[in-house]
Write a protein that holds these residues in place. Structure first.
Motif, PDB file in Angstrom:
ATOM      1  N   THR A   1       0.831  -1.208   0.000  1.00  0.00           N
ATOM      2  CA  THR A   1       0.000   0.000   0.000  1.00  0.00           C
ATOM      3  C   THR A   1       0.861   1.252   0.000  1.00  0.00           C
TER       4      THR A   1
ATOM      5  N   PHE B   1      -6.197  -6.869  -2.193  1.00  0.00           N
ATOM      6  CA  PHE B   1      -6.936  -5.647  -1.888  1.00  0.00           C
ATOM      7  C   PHE B   1      -8.404  -5.779  -2.251  1.00  0.00           C
ATOM      8  N   LEU B   2      -8.723  -6.728  -3.110  1.00  0.00           N
ATOM      9  CA  LEU B   2     -10.114  -6.973  -3.490  1.00  0.00           C
ATOM     10  C   LEU B   2     -10.683  -8.161  -2.739  1.00  0.00           C
TER      11      LEU B   2
ATOM     12  N   PHE C   1      -3.324   5.691  -4.826  1.00  0.00           N
ATOM     13  CA  PHE C   1      -3.643   4.271  -4.938  1.00  0.00           C
ATOM     14  C   PHE C   1      -4.719   4.055  -5.994  1.00  0.00           C
ATOM     15  N   MET C   2      -5.767   4.852  -5.932  1.00  0.00           N
ATOM     16  CA  MET C   2      -6.868   4.720  -6.882  1.00  0.00           C
ATOM     17  C   MET C   2      -6.381   4.914  -8.314  1.00  0.00           C
TER      18      MET C   2
ATOM     19  N   LEU D   1      -7.074  -6.566 -11.200  1.00  0.00           N
ATOM     20  CA  LEU D   1      -8.353  -5.873 -11.262  1.00  0.00           C
ATOM     21  C   LEU D   1      -9.196  -6.408 -12.408  1.00  0.00           C
TER      22      LEU D   1
ATOM     23  N   LYS E   1     -13.694   2.229   0.190  1.00  0.00           N
ATOM     24  CA  LYS E   1     -12.543   1.465   0.677  1.00  0.00           C
ATOM     25  C   LYS E   1     -11.272   1.916  -0.031  1.00  0.00           C
ATOM     26  N   TYR E   2     -11.350   2.045  -1.355  1.00  0.00           N
ATOM     27  CA  TYR E   2     -10.170   2.451  -2.102  1.00  0.00           C
ATOM     28  C   TYR E   2      -9.841   3.916  -1.919  1.00  0.00           C
ATOM     29  N   GLN E   3     -10.849   4.744  -1.748  1.00  0.00           N
ATOM     30  CA  GLN E   3     -10.590   6.154  -1.478  1.00  0.00           C
ATOM     31  C   GLN E   3      -9.825   6.313  -0.167  1.00  0.00           C
TER      32      GLN E   3
ATOM     33  N   LEU F   1      -7.578   4.463   0.888  1.00  0.00           N
ATOM     34  CA  LEU F   1      -6.181   4.105   0.661  1.00  0.00           C
ATOM     35  C   LEU F   1      -5.416   5.220  -0.042  1.00  0.00           C
TER      36      LEU F   1
ATOM     37  N   PHE G   1      -4.183   1.898  -9.248  1.00  0.00           N
ATOM     38  CA  PHE G   1      -4.844   0.591  -9.214  1.00  0.00           C
ATOM     39  C   PHE G   1      -5.791   0.418 -10.391  1.00  0.00           C
ATOM     40  N   TYR G   2      -6.513   1.494 -10.751  1.00  0.00           N
ATOM     41  CA  TYR G   2      -7.480   1.404 -11.837  1.00  0.00           C
ATOM     42  C   TYR G   2      -6.800   1.749 -13.175  1.00  0.00           C
TER      43      TYR G   2
END
Length: 211
Positions: A26, A67-68, A107-108, A119, A99-101, A103, A111-112
């Protein structure tokens, strides 16, 4: 110097080792982005050996999936009534988004991405089915209940609708990332999902049901 050498014995400390790996990952994502994450860098940041890493994760993608996977969506009690199916589905997906916000924006953004195979695997399907305990599986469960109660029209393809909703959510998250977190993602998501599901709602007035 690495503090933990080799494959750990089965003990109460195993959970701590695994959490250190997750925490280190993270931090790396927040500081440098998801593309920066490698098994070697995670081990260095977590101060564990590669043997310890591979005791818990098969590779980097398996780690990212953590993370998922760590959140099962079967047990969440949703507050929005089933009659408001668009609001209920939005509430469900906002659990994951919040949840992702939490982090961090970096991260967002990292990750996306199209490079995140974990993902892609999680938000996809296998043999025409969503994986158990995933947010898509829970979404399909809620939509199926709405169909059985006559909220959704009988001829509707529930699985296909849930695929579309998943695509809508990914688009909203991507837009949030592009705007540096300045878009009101919950409002936008609610509006788009509501407009989309209007096409499938039954015109018959349905008695209020329990959640």
């Amino acid at each position: 110097m690495l503090k933990k050498i080799g494959r750990p014995a089965k003990s109460q400390y195993q959970i701590e080792f695994k959490q250190e790996i997750i925490n280190a990952t993270t931090q790396l994502i927040n500081n440098f982005g998801a593309d920066y994450v490698t098994v070697r860098r995670v081990c260095e940041a977590a101060k564990v050996s590669t043997g310890t890493f591979y005791h818990y994760f098969s590779d980097k993608d398996d780690l990212m999936m953590q993370f998922l996977r760590e959140t099962s969506f079967d047990g969440f009690e949703l507050q929005t009534p089933l009659e408001n199916i668009s609001g209920r589905i939005c509430e469900l997906y906002m659990i994951l988004i919040h949840k992702y916000q939490s982090l961090g924006e970096n991260f967002m953004k990292s990750f996306y991405t199209t490079n995140n195979k974990s993902l892609s695997a999680y938000m996809g399907e296998s043999d025409g089915k969503f994986a158990p305990n995933t947010i898509m599986a829970r979404s399909e469960y809620e939509m199926q209940k709405a169909l059985e109660l006559g909220i959704i029209r009988n001829e509707s393809n529930i699985h296909e609708i849930c695929q579309d909703i998943c695509t809508i959510v990914k688009g909203c998250v991507f837009e949030w990332c592009l705007s540096n977190g300045n878009t009101k993602i919950e409002i936008i998501l609610n509006r788009i999902i509501k407009n989309y599901l209007e096409n499938f709602l039954s015109k018959t007035k349905i008695p209020r049901s329990k959640n």
